[in-house]
Design a protein around this motif. Structure first.
Motif, short mmCIF file in Angstrom:
data_model
loop_
_atom_site.label_atom_id
_atom_site.label_comp_id
_atom_site.label_asym_id
_atom_site.label_seq_id
_atom_site.Cartn_x
_atom_site.Cartn_y
_atom_site.Cartn_z
N ARG A 1 43.57 70.98 75.36
CA ARG A 1 44.02 72.11 76.19
C ARG A 1 42.80 72.84 76.74
O ARG A 1 42.41 73.90 76.24
CB ARG A 1 44.91 73.05 75.38
N PRO A 2 42.16 72.28 77.76
CA PRO A 2 40.97 72.92 78.31
C PRO A 2 41.29 74.29 78.92
O PRO A 2 42.36 74.49 79.50
CB PRO A 2 40.51 71.93 79.39
N VAL A 3 40.35 75.21 78.79
CA VAL A 3 40.52 76.54 79.35
C VAL A 3 40.39 76.47 80.87
O VAL A 3 39.44 75.90 81.41
CB VAL A 3 39.47 77.51 78.76
N PHE A 4 41.38 77.09 81.53
CA PHE A 4 41.46 77.08 82.99
C PHE A 4 41.89 78.49 83.41
O PHE A 4 42.93 78.97 82.96
CB PHE A 4 42.48 76.02 83.42
N PHE A 5 41.10 79.18 84.19
CA PHE A 5 41.36 80.56 84.55
C PHE A 5 41.55 81.43 83.29
O PHE A 5 42.40 82.32 83.26
CB PHE A 5 42.58 80.68 85.46
N GLY A 6 40.76 81.14 82.27
CA GLY A 6 40.75 81.99 81.09
C GLY A 6 41.81 81.71 80.05
O GLY A 6 41.84 82.37 79.00
#
Length: 249
Positions: free
Chosen positions: A155-160
Protein backbone atom coordinates in the motif's frame (compact mmCIF):
# COMPACT_ATOMS: atom_id res chain seq x y z
CA UNK A 1 -14.49 10.29 -7.65
CA UNK A 2 -15.48 12.45 -4.65
CA UNK A 3 -13.20 10.56 -2.28
CA UNK A 4 -10.31 10.66 -4.74
CA UNK A 5 -10.63 14.38 -5.33
CA UNK A 6 -10.98 15.06 -1.61
CA UNK A 7 -7.67 13.31 -0.91
CA UNK A 8 -5.94 15.09 -3.80
CA UNK A 9 -7.12 18.43 -2.36
CA UNK A 10 -5.26 17.68 0.86
CA UNK A 11 -8.56 16.61 2.46
CA UNK A 12 -9.64 20.25 2.54
CA UNK A 13 -12.66 20.51 0.22
CA UNK A 14 -16.11 21.01 1.73
CA UNK A 15 -19.21 19.25 0.43
CA UNK A 16 -20.25 22.18 -1.76
CA UNK A 17 -16.72 22.58 -3.10
CA UNK A 18 -16.61 18.87 -3.91
CA UNK A 19 -19.89 19.21 -5.82
CA UNK A 20 -18.31 21.83 -8.08
CA UNK A 21 -15.11 19.83 -8.51
CA UNK A 22 -16.96 16.63 -9.41
CA UNK A 23 -19.07 18.53 -11.95
CA UNK A 24 -15.81 19.60 -13.61
CA UNK A 25 -14.35 16.07 -13.39
CA UNK A 26 -17.28 14.55 -15.28
CA UNK A 27 -17.43 17.44 -17.75
CA UNK A 28 -13.76 16.92 -18.59
CA UNK A 29 -14.21 13.16 -18.87
CA UNK A 30 -17.20 13.60 -21.17
CA UNK A 31 -15.29 16.01 -23.40
CA UNK A 32 -12.40 13.54 -23.63
CA UNK A 33 -14.72 10.70 -24.59
CA UNK A 34 -16.34 12.88 -27.25
CA UNK A 35 -12.99 13.86 -28.76
CA UNK A 36 -11.72 10.27 -28.70
CA UNK A 37 -14.70 8.67 -30.44
CA UNK A 38 -15.08 11.46 -32.98
CA UNK A 39 -11.51 10.93 -34.21
CA UNK A 40 -11.26 7.14 -34.02
CA UNK A 41 -11.85 6.67 -37.75
CA UNK A 42 -9.56 9.53 -38.74
CA UNK A 43 -5.90 8.93 -37.77
CA UNK A 44 -4.80 12.34 -39.03
CA UNK A 45 -7.44 14.09 -36.94
CA UNK A 46 -6.43 11.99 -33.94
CA UNK A 47 -2.78 12.94 -34.29
CA UNK A 48 -3.81 16.55 -34.85
CA UNK A 49 -5.48 16.72 -31.44
CA UNK A 50 -2.23 16.02 -29.55
CA UNK A 51 0.77 18.25 -28.91
CA UNK A 52 3.84 16.28 -27.84
CA UNK A 53 6.36 17.86 -25.48
CA UNK A 54 10.06 17.53 -26.42
CA UNK A 55 10.47 14.76 -23.83
CA UNK A 56 7.53 12.85 -25.31
CA UNK A 57 8.93 13.18 -28.83
CA UNK A 58 12.30 11.96 -27.58
CA UNK A 59 10.65 8.92 -25.98
CA UNK A 60 8.89 8.06 -29.25
CA UNK A 61 12.18 8.32 -31.15
CA UNK A 62 14.02 6.22 -28.58
CA UNK A 63 11.34 3.52 -28.75
CA UNK A 64 12.04 3.06 -32.46
CA UNK A 65 15.74 2.36 -31.89
CA UNK A 66 15.21 -0.89 -29.99
CA UNK A 67 18.12 0.08 -27.76
CA UNK A 68 16.49 2.08 -24.97
CA UNK A 69 14.62 0.22 -22.21
CA UNK A 70 11.85 2.10 -20.44
CA UNK A 71 8.79 1.28 -18.37
CA UNK A 72 6.18 3.91 -19.30
CA UNK A 73 3.81 4.34 -16.35
CA UNK A 74 0.70 6.22 -17.42
CA UNK A 75 -1.53 8.41 -15.26
CA UNK A 76 -5.24 8.54 -16.14
CA UNK A 77 -5.32 12.29 -16.68
CA UNK A 78 -7.45 14.02 -19.31
CA UNK A 79 -7.67 12.24 -22.68
CA UNK A 80 -5.08 9.57 -21.91
CA UNK A 81 -6.59 7.09 -24.36
CA UNK A 82 -6.48 9.55 -27.26
CA UNK A 83 -2.86 10.43 -26.39
CA UNK A 84 -1.93 6.76 -26.20
CA UNK A 85 -3.37 5.96 -29.60
CA UNK A 86 -1.97 9.11 -31.22
CA UNK A 87 1.47 8.23 -29.80
CA UNK A 88 1.37 4.84 -31.49
CA UNK A 89 0.22 6.44 -34.74
CA UNK A 90 3.22 8.77 -34.48
CA UNK A 91 5.64 5.88 -34.09
CA UNK A 92 5.76 4.86 -30.42
CA UNK A 93 6.89 1.24 -30.18
CA UNK A 94 5.96 -0.37 -26.90
CA UNK A 95 4.25 -3.41 -25.48
CA UNK A 96 1.16 -2.26 -23.56
CA UNK A 97 -0.07 -4.29 -20.60
CA UNK A 98 -3.67 -3.59 -19.62
CA UNK A 99 -6.00 -4.81 -16.87
CA UNK A 100 -6.53 -8.53 -16.52
CA UNK A 101 -10.28 -8.61 -15.81
CA UNK A 102 -12.08 -7.01 -18.74
CA UNK A 103 -15.89 -6.94 -18.69
CA UNK A 104 -17.79 -6.13 -21.88
CA UNK A 105 -16.99 -2.45 -22.34
CA UNK A 106 -13.33 -2.89 -21.42
CA UNK A 107 -13.02 -5.80 -23.85
CA UNK A 108 -14.53 -3.63 -26.59
CA UNK A 109 -12.05 -0.84 -25.82
CA UNK A 110 -9.23 -3.42 -25.86
CA UNK A 111 -10.26 -4.58 -29.34
CA UNK A 112 -10.49 -0.99 -30.61
CA UNK A 113 -6.94 -0.31 -29.47
CA UNK A 114 -5.66 -3.48 -31.12
CA UNK A 115 -7.33 -2.57 -34.42
CA UNK A 116 -5.41 0.71 -34.41
CA UNK A 117 -2.18 -1.26 -34.25
CA UNK A 118 -1.36 -1.19 -30.55
CA UNK A 119 0.59 -4.18 -29.29
CA UNK A 120 -1.46 -4.83 -26.20
CA UNK A 121 -1.98 -7.80 -23.87
CA UNK A 122 -3.98 -8.30 -20.65
CA UNK A 123 -2.01 -8.52 -17.42
CA UNK A 124 -0.96 -12.02 -16.38
CA UNK A 125 2.15 -13.82 -15.22
CA UNK A 126 3.05 -14.55 -18.84
CA UNK A 127 2.45 -10.90 -19.78
CA UNK A 128 4.87 -9.76 -17.06
CA UNK A 129 7.45 -12.28 -18.28
CA UNK A 130 7.03 -10.97 -21.83
CA UNK A 131 7.39 -7.44 -20.49
CA UNK A 132 10.66 -8.27 -18.72
CA UNK A 133 11.96 -9.95 -21.87
CA UNK A 134 11.05 -6.86 -23.90
CA UNK A 135 12.94 -4.60 -21.49
CA UNK A 136 15.99 -6.86 -21.45
CA UNK A 137 15.98 -6.71 -25.26
CA UNK A 138 16.09 -2.90 -25.36
CA UNK A 139 12.37 -2.30 -25.76
CA UNK A 140 9.66 -0.47 -23.87
CA UNK A 141 6.63 -1.54 -21.84
CA UNK A 142 3.65 0.70 -21.15
CA UNK A 143 1.15 0.23 -18.33
CA UNK A 144 -1.03 2.25 -15.95
CA UNK A 145 0.05 3.19 -12.44
CA UNK A 146 -3.07 4.62 -10.77
CA UNK A 147 -5.94 2.19 -11.47
CA UNK A 148 -6.54 0.67 -8.01
CA UNK A 149 -6.92 -2.98 -7.10
CA UNK A 150 -9.38 -4.37 -4.57
CA UNK A 151 -6.78 -6.59 -2.92
CA UNK A 152 -3.17 -5.44 -2.61
CA UNK A 153 -0.04 -6.70 -0.89
CA UNK A 154 1.68 -3.31 -0.86
CA UNK A 155 0.00 0.00 0.00
CA UNK A 156 2.34 2.75 -1.20
CA UNK A 157 1.68 6.25 0.10
CA UNK A 158 0.02 8.44 -2.53
CA UNK A 159 -1.03 12.02 -1.72
CA UNK A 160 -0.21 11.34 1.92
CA UNK A 161 -2.38 8.22 2.37
CA UNK A 162 -1.68 4.49 1.94
CA UNK A 163 -3.31 3.59 -1.38
CA UNK A 164 -4.54 0.63 -3.41
CA UNK A 165 -2.63 1.49 -6.59
CA UNK A 166 -0.69 -1.35 -8.27
CA UNK A 167 3.07 -1.90 -8.19
CA UNK A 168 3.48 -4.17 -11.21
CA UNK A 169 5.38 -1.44 -13.09
CA UNK A 170 7.96 -1.51 -10.29
CA UNK A 171 8.38 -5.28 -10.57
CA UNK A 172 8.84 -4.87 -14.33
CA UNK A 173 11.45 -2.15 -13.91
CA UNK A 174 13.39 -4.03 -11.24
CA UNK A 175 13.43 -7.33 -13.11
CA UNK A 176 14.08 -5.73 -16.49
CA UNK A 177 16.74 -3.37 -15.12
CA UNK A 178 15.00 -0.36 -16.68
CA UNK A 179 14.07 3.13 -15.46
CA UNK A 180 10.48 4.33 -15.28
CA UNK A 181 9.03 7.39 -17.01
CA UNK A 182 5.68 8.78 -15.89
CA UNK A 183 3.35 9.83 -18.72
CA UNK A 184 0.30 12.07 -18.58
CA UNK A 185 -2.01 14.22 -20.69
CA UNK A 186 -3.56 17.65 -20.11
CA UNK A 187 -6.09 19.69 -22.02
CA UNK A 188 -5.05 23.17 -23.14
CA UNK A 189 -7.30 26.23 -23.32
CA UNK A 190 -7.50 25.84 -27.12
CA UNK A 191 -9.11 22.39 -26.79
CA UNK A 192 -6.02 20.43 -27.82
CA UNK A 193 -4.23 17.97 -25.57
CA UNK A 194 -0.59 17.93 -24.47
CA UNK A 195 1.16 14.61 -23.91
CA UNK A 196 4.14 14.79 -21.56
CA UNK A 197 6.57 12.34 -19.95
CA UNK A 198 8.90 12.74 -17.00
CA UNK A 199 12.64 12.27 -16.92
CA UNK A 200 13.69 8.62 -16.47
CA UNK A 201 13.58 7.50 -12.83
CA UNK A 202 16.10 4.81 -11.93
CA UNK A 203 15.12 2.08 -9.49
CA UNK A 204 16.84 1.96 -6.09
CA UNK A 205 18.09 -1.39 -4.80
CA UNK A 206 17.39 -2.43 -1.21
CA UNK A 207 18.14 -5.74 0.52
CA UNK A 208 14.53 -6.13 1.68
CA UNK A 209 12.31 -6.84 -1.33
CA UNK A 210 9.11 -5.44 0.15
CA UNK A 211 10.82 -2.22 1.23
CA UNK A 212 12.45 -1.99 -2.20
CA UNK A 213 9.10 -2.19 -3.99
CA UNK A 214 7.45 0.34 -1.68
CA UNK A 215 10.31 2.85 -1.85
CA UNK A 216 10.44 2.79 -5.62
CA UNK A 217 6.66 2.84 -5.99
CA UNK A 218 6.42 5.93 -3.80
CA UNK A 219 9.19 7.67 -5.75
CA UNK A 220 7.17 7.14 -8.94
CA UNK A 221 3.95 8.25 -7.25
CA UNK A 222 5.56 11.52 -6.18
CA UNK A 223 6.06 12.32 -9.87
CA UNK A 224 2.52 11.15 -10.66
CA UNK A 225 1.24 13.56 -8.01
CA UNK A 226 2.90 16.43 -9.89
CA UNK A 227 1.11 15.42 -13.09
CA UNK A 228 -2.27 15.25 -11.32
CA UNK A 229 -1.80 18.52 -9.43
CA UNK A 230 -1.37 20.41 -12.72
CA UNK A 231 -5.10 20.01 -13.36
CA UNK A 232 -6.63 17.79 -10.66
CA UNK A 233 -10.12 17.96 -12.14
CA UNK A 234 -8.78 16.17 -15.23
CA UNK A 235 -7.83 13.09 -13.20
CA UNK A 236 -10.28 10.56 -14.66
CA UNK A 237 -10.18 7.99 -11.88
CA UNK A 238 -13.57 6.71 -10.78
CA UNK A 239 -12.44 3.71 -8.72
CA UNK A 240 -11.50 3.88 -4.99
CA UNK A 241 -7.79 4.64 -4.79
CA UNK A 242 -8.20 5.12 -1.01
CA UNK A 243 -11.17 2.98 0.11
CA UNK A 244 -10.87 4.25 3.69
CA UNK A 245 -11.43 7.84 2.48
CA UNK A 246 -15.07 7.14 1.59
CA UNK A 247 -16.39 7.36 5.16
CA UNK A 248 -15.14 10.89 6.00
CA UNK A 249 -16.22 12.15 2.59
Amino acid sequence: ARANQWVVSGEQLSGAELDRVIHDVFTNAGRSIYDLYHTLQNPQAMKGMIDFTPSALELIEQSQSGKVSRVIAGVHTSNFDLALQASFLCGLRSLAITIADMPGSYQWQFELRKRLGLEIIPASLNALKEGVHRLESGGMVLTGLDRPLAEVKHRPVFFGRPSHVPVHHIHLALRGNAPVVVAGTHRAANGRYTFDVSAPIAMKSLPDRSAEVLRNAEAILEVAEEFIRRQPQEWAMFLPVWPDAAAPV
